[in-house]
Design an enzyme around this catalytic site. Structure first.
Site, PDB file in Angstrom:
ATOM      1  N   HIS A 115      18.873  31.149-136.675  1.00  0.00           N
ATOM      2  CA  HIS A 115      20.223  30.709-137.073  1.00  0.00           C
ATOM      3  C   HIS A 115      21.182  30.974-135.913  1.00  0.00           C
ATOM      4  O   HIS A 115      21.347  32.126-135.506  1.00  0.00           O
ATOM      5  CB  HIS A 115      20.648  31.481-138.326  1.00  0.00           C
ATOM      6  N   HIS A 126      21.215  22.677-122.310  1.00  0.00           N
ATOM      7  CA  HIS A 126      19.967  21.986-121.919  1.00  0.00           C
ATOM      8  C   HIS A 126      18.770  22.948-121.884  1.00  0.00           C
ATOM      9  O   HIS A 126      18.904  24.135-121.583  1.00  0.00           O
ATOM     10  CB  HIS A 126      20.139  21.340-120.539  1.00  0.00           C
TER      11      HIS A 126
HETATM   12  O1  JB3 Z   1      29.565  31.659-141.882  1.00  0.00           O
HETATM   13  C1  JB3 Z   1      29.225  30.568-142.290  1.00  0.00           C
HETATM   14  C2  JB3 Z   1      29.708  29.332-141.638  1.00  0.00           C
HETATM   15  N1  JB3 Z   1      28.419  30.396-143.325  1.00  0.00           N
HETATM   16  C3  JB3 Z   1      27.840  31.491-144.073  1.00  0.00           C
HETATM   17  C4  JB3 Z   1      26.377  31.206-144.319  1.00  0.00           C
HETATM   18  C5  JB3 Z   1      25.598  31.067-143.043  1.00  0.00           C
HETATM   19  O2  JB3 Z   1      25.800  32.284-145.070  1.00  0.00           O
HETATM   20  C6  JB3 Z   1      28.567  31.659-145.407  1.00  0.00           C
HETATM   21  O3  JB3 Z   1      29.932  31.944-145.172  1.00  0.00           O
HETATM   22  C7  JB3 Z   1      27.926  32.786-146.207  1.00  0.00           C
HETATM   23  O4  JB3 Z   1      28.193  34.008-145.593  1.00  0.00           O
HETATM   24  C8  JB3 Z   1      26.427  32.565-146.313  1.00  0.00           C
HETATM   25  O5  JB3 Z   1      26.259  31.453-147.148  1.00  0.00           O
HETATM   26  P1  JB3 Z   1      25.271  31.554-148.381  1.00  0.00           P
HETATM   27  O6  JB3 Z   1      23.949  32.022-147.927  1.00  0.00           O
HETATM   28  O7  JB3 Z   1      25.351  30.279-149.106  1.00  0.00           O
HETATM   29  O8  JB3 Z   1      25.861  32.765-149.198  1.00  0.00           O
HETATM   30  P2  JB3 Z   1      26.653  32.781-150.578  1.00  0.00           P
HETATM   31  O9  JB3 Z   1      27.840  31.897-150.528  1.00  0.00           O
HETATM   32  O10 JB3 Z   1      26.837  34.226-150.897  1.00  0.00           O
HETATM   33  O11 JB3 Z   1      25.650  32.143-151.628  1.00  0.00           O
HETATM   34  C9  JB3 Z   1      24.317  32.483-151.697  1.00  0.00           C
HETATM   35  C10 JB3 Z   1      23.758  31.685-152.869  1.00  0.00           C
HETATM   36  O12 JB3 Z   1      22.340  31.639-152.734  1.00  0.00           O
HETATM   37  C11 JB3 Z   1      24.083  32.324-154.207  1.00  0.00           C
HETATM   38  O13 JB3 Z   1      24.519  31.339-155.108  1.00  0.00           O
HETATM   39  C12 JB3 Z   1      22.755  32.945-154.617  1.00  0.00           C
HETATM   40  O14 JB3 Z   1      22.575  33.018-156.024  1.00  0.00           O
HETATM   41  C13 JB3 Z   1      21.772  31.976-153.986  1.00  0.00           C
HETATM   42  N2  JB3 Z   1      20.456  32.548-153.755  1.00  0.00           N
HETATM   43  C14 JB3 Z   1      20.143  33.794-153.321  1.00  0.00           C
HETATM   44  N3  JB3 Z   1      18.811  33.948-153.265  1.00  0.00           N
HETATM   45  C15 JB3 Z   1      19.321  31.885-153.965  1.00  0.00           C
HETATM   46  C16 JB3 Z   1      18.272  32.761-153.665  1.00  0.00           C
HETATM   47  N4  JB3 Z   1      19.109  30.629-154.375  1.00  0.00           N
HETATM   48  C17 JB3 Z   1      17.841  30.224-154.539  1.00  0.00           C
HETATM   49  N5  JB3 Z   1      17.600  28.982-154.960  1.00  0.00           N
HETATM   50  N6  JB3 Z   1      16.768  31.030-154.280  1.00  0.00           N
HETATM   51  C18 JB3 Z   1      16.933  32.308-153.848  1.00  0.00           C
HETATM   52  O15 JB3 Z   1      15.948  33.020-153.621  1.00  0.00           O
END
Ligand code: JB3
Length: 215
Positions: free
Chosen positions: A149, A140
């Protein structure tokens, strides 16, 4: 017709956002943007291209967005992507999983996402583009500023304040009334009983500045 929506980023976090959006059923998911050219689809949703797509939103009948990048430990990229999409004329959508328990007396800002089994209790105020990740508890009268985050399983006790872009690691506990400064980092599993300054980084039980030995 439901407004077209793009999810920015196509990694693990995006799969959670996509699921919440699908279950909510308020938008029509058009696609995902991701600079990774090898990524063709995410959870059955096509990758449209990199973020240059945001400038073609009108042509693609996209009206709204959700930031699908999780950026563990540094929320600046998420904040930048949010601003980028707003500048492209898109509207932020909330992604609230149906299993989350959100008090009708809490306020939730634009683009904020609340994942499965998370709890947000009365009097709490969440800003824009906040993540309340799976099974996190926002008690609350908590205030969470834009782009912060709260990771899975973290607990923010009553009256806690979390500053802009702060990161609260998985399973961390922030004790009643403590203030976490903007862009601060609380490591996973920490128990925070004292205020953390802007940009501060703390870990452990009780939490201490990272790099300093406990006495
Ligand atoms: O722990 C939990 C429950 N979730 C985590 C989350 C909070 O953060 C998860 O396990 C991961 O550690 C992380 O998730 P995230 O950020 O989706 O990370 P990853 O799975 O490594 O994917 C990042 C994606 O974002 C990749 O496909 C990158 O190419 C993309 N990306 C990075 N920079 C981007 C950019 N995509 C866009 N559109 N623009 C960007 O600038």
């Amino acid at each position: 017709m439901k407004p077209g929506c793009v999810v920015i980023g196509g990694g693990g976090h995006a799969t959670m956002v996509l699921e919440a959006l699908r279950l909510q059923g308020k938008v029509r998911i058009v696609g995902v943007t991701d600079p990774d050219r090898g990524r063709k689809s995410v959870a059955g949703v096509p990758v449209l291209g990199d973020d240059g797509i945001l400038d073609q939103a009108r042509r693609l009948k996209i009206r709204c967005f959700s930031v699908g990048v999780g950026s563990v430990g540094d929320n600046r990229p998420r904040a930048q992507l949010y601003r980028r999409a707003i500048e492209s004329g898109l509207k932020p959508v909330q992604a609230i999983h149906p299993s989350a328990v959100v008090s009708p007396r809490a306020t939730v800002g634009p683009g904020t996402m609340i994942f499965p089994r998370a709890v947000v209790n009365p009097g709490s105020e969440l800003g824009a583009n906040v993540i309340v990740n799976s099974a996190a508890v926002v008690e609350h009268d908590v205030r969470i500023a834009d782009h912060a985050h709260v990771c899975p399983g973290a607990v923010l006790c009553g009256g806690v304040h979390v500053g802009e872009g702060a990161f609260i690691g998985a399973g961390a506990v922030v004790i009643q009334g403590v203030r976490i400064g903007a862009w601060a980092v609380v490591a996973a599993g920490a128990v925070v009983h004292k205020d953390v300054p802007e940009g501060g980084r703390v870990a452990g039980i009780p939490a201490r500045p990272m790099g300093k030995k406990s006495t």
